[in-house]
Design a protein around this motif. Structure first.
Motif, PDB file in Angstrom:
ATOM      1  N   UNK A   1      38.095  23.049  26.581  1.00  0.00           N
ATOM      2  CA  UNK A   1      38.866  24.290  26.545  1.00  0.00           C
ATOM      3  C   UNK A   1      38.035  25.476  27.048  1.00  0.00           C
ATOM      4  N   UNK A   2      36.711  25.467  26.742  1.00  0.00           N
ATOM      5  CA  UNK A   2      35.865  26.571  27.184  1.00  0.00           C
ATOM      6  C   UNK A   2      35.889  26.694  28.698  1.00  0.00           C
ATOM      7  N   UNK A   3      35.756  25.547  29.370  1.00  0.00           N
ATOM      8  CA  UNK A   3      35.768  25.573  30.825  1.00  0.00           C
ATOM      9  C   UNK A   3      37.106  26.076  31.343  1.00  0.00           C
ATOM     10  N   UNK A   4      38.181  25.746  30.632  1.00  0.00           N
ATOM     11  CA  UNK A   4      39.512  26.131  31.069  1.00  0.00           C
ATOM     12  C   UNK A   4      39.695  27.640  31.050  1.00  0.00           C
ATOM     13  N   UNK A   5      39.331  28.304  29.947  1.00  0.00           N
ATOM     14  CA  UNK A   5      39.554  29.750  29.881  1.00  0.00           C
ATOM     15  C   UNK A   5      38.572  30.511  30.769  1.00  0.00           C
ATOM     16  N   UNK A   6      37.359  29.953  30.933  1.00  0.00           N
ATOM     17  CA  UNK A   6      36.411  30.606  31.838  1.00  0.00           C
ATOM     18  C   UNK A   6      36.863  30.480  33.291  1.00  0.00           C
ATOM     19  N   UNK A   7      37.428  29.337  33.621  1.00  0.00           N
ATOM     20  CA  UNK A   7      37.979  29.163  34.967  1.00  0.00           C
ATOM     21  C   UNK A   7      39.138  30.110  35.188  1.00  0.00           C
ATOM     22  N   UNK A   8      39.968  30.270  34.155  1.00  0.00           N
ATOM     23  CA  UNK A   8      41.106  31.200  34.234  1.00  0.00           C
ATOM     24  C   UNK A   8      40.606  32.618  34.508  1.00  0.00           C
ATOM     25  N   UNK A   9      39.597  33.043  33.766  1.00  0.00           N
ATOM     26  CA  UNK A   9      39.067  34.398  33.939  1.00  0.00           C
ATOM     27  C   UNK A   9      38.435  34.560  35.315  1.00  0.00           C
ATOM     28  N   UNK A  10      37.728  33.553  35.773  1.00  0.00           N
ATOM     29  CA  UNK A  10      37.118  33.611  37.098  1.00  0.00           C
ATOM     30  C   UNK A  10      38.184  33.774  38.179  1.00  0.00           C
ATOM     31  N   UNK A  11      39.275  33.021  38.053  1.00  0.00           N
ATOM     32  CA  UNK A  11      40.350  33.115  39.039  1.00  0.00           C
ATOM     33  C   UNK A  11      41.024  34.480  38.988  1.00  0.00           C
ATOM     34  N   UNK A  12      41.205  35.011  37.778  1.00  0.00           N
ATOM     35  CA  UNK A  12      41.821  36.330  37.633  1.00  0.00           C
ATOM     36  C   UNK A  12      40.945  37.412  38.256  1.00  0.00           C
ATOM     37  N   UNK A  13      39.641  37.323  38.019  1.00  0.00           N
ATOM     38  CA  UNK A  13      38.716  38.307  38.593  1.00  0.00           C
ATOM     39  C   UNK A  13      38.709  38.231  40.116  1.00  0.00           C
ATOM     40  N   UNK A  14      38.798  37.018  40.646  1.00  0.00           N
ATOM     41  CA  UNK A  14      38.819  36.865  42.099  1.00  0.00           C
ATOM     42  C   UNK A  14      40.064  37.525  42.686  1.00  0.00           C
TER      43      UNK A  14
END
Length: 245
Positions: A1-14
């Motif tokens: 789950x940690x990787x999932x929300x961090x990936x989500x945030x990374x995509x949002x920032x991009x």
């Protein structure tokens, strides 16, 4: 789950940093996908998104939140924006511009909008260095009316037309001395404070100048105070003194 929300945030920032942003269909589709994924996260993952964002983004937090909210309408980001606006301490002009963004981009929250407005009023009063005493109606100059408005554009602009109509009737038919102050919210924000901020324009050739504005068969006198002027705080003080006379 940690990787999932961090990936989500990374995509949002991009997406938020993409220079091609501006309301394209593809951009909206990508944010729609992120919004759907965000809704699947549990409360702990959502909390982690905000903690990581606020620890890492520093002065860019509001820009990112306002961008995500613009495209997704996610309530948690709306609530975070309101909380930051009310808890923050801003220079007077920046605070006024943030109030404008809140009014334009965040629906509802009327109590919070009044609270932010009160903060800005107090900040402006302190900056101007004047604190006028309330004048009872019976002691006021009954022959003079000062109108304070945001923008003065062409008569095809409905608020401008309404202002001219009011000033015209007061002067021509009711024999008042009428003076208009135009105070556009035109301060240039840094570009990291809000995503696609609103900025009000007014008469470009009237910055910091008296105006003799022709309307029908009358001349309406006025003065424009632009936020970008170095002495705009002093000009605000002059306006308040004129109102108080």
């Amino acid at each position: 789950m940690e990787e999932s929300y961090l990936t989500w945030l990374e995509q949002a920032l991009q997406l938020c940093s993409d220079s091609s942003l501006g309301g394209s269909k593809l951009t909206q589709e990508k944010f729609n996908e992120l919004a759907e994924q965000y809704r699947t996260f549990d409360e702990n993952a959502k909390r982690q998104i905000f903690e990581v964002a606020e620890n890492c983004l520093h002065g860019n937090t509001m820009y990112v939140y306002s961008c995500i909210f613009r495209y997704t309408g996610l309530q948690e980001f709306e609530e975070k924006m309101v909380s930051i606006l009310l808890s923050g301490s801003y220079p007077v002009l920046q605070g006024c511009m943030l109030e404008l963004q809140m009014k334009n981009d965040i629906p509802g929250h009327y109590r919070e909008k009044r609270m932010l407005h009160r903060k800005n009023v107090d900040s402006l009063r302190e900056a101007v260095g004047q604190d006028w005493t309330y004048i009872p109606a019976g002691q006021r100059d009954k022959n003079r009316v000062v109108i304070v408005t945001e923008q003065i554009l062409s008569v095809l602009h409905a608020p401008t037309s309404a202002m001219f109509n009011i000033a015209y009737v007061l002067k021509k038919y009711l024999q008042y001395e009428v003076f208009v102050f135009s105070c556009p919210s035109d301060y240039h924000m840094t570009g990291t404070e809000w995503y696609m901020p609103v900025r009000m324009s007014s008469r470009s050739g009237a910055k910091g100048m008296r105006m003799d504005m022709e309307y029908l068969d009358e001349i309406i006198q006025g003065y424009q105070i632009n936020m970008e002027a170095e002495d705009c705080i002093e000009q605000y003080g002059m306006m308040l003194a004129t109102v108080q006379e």
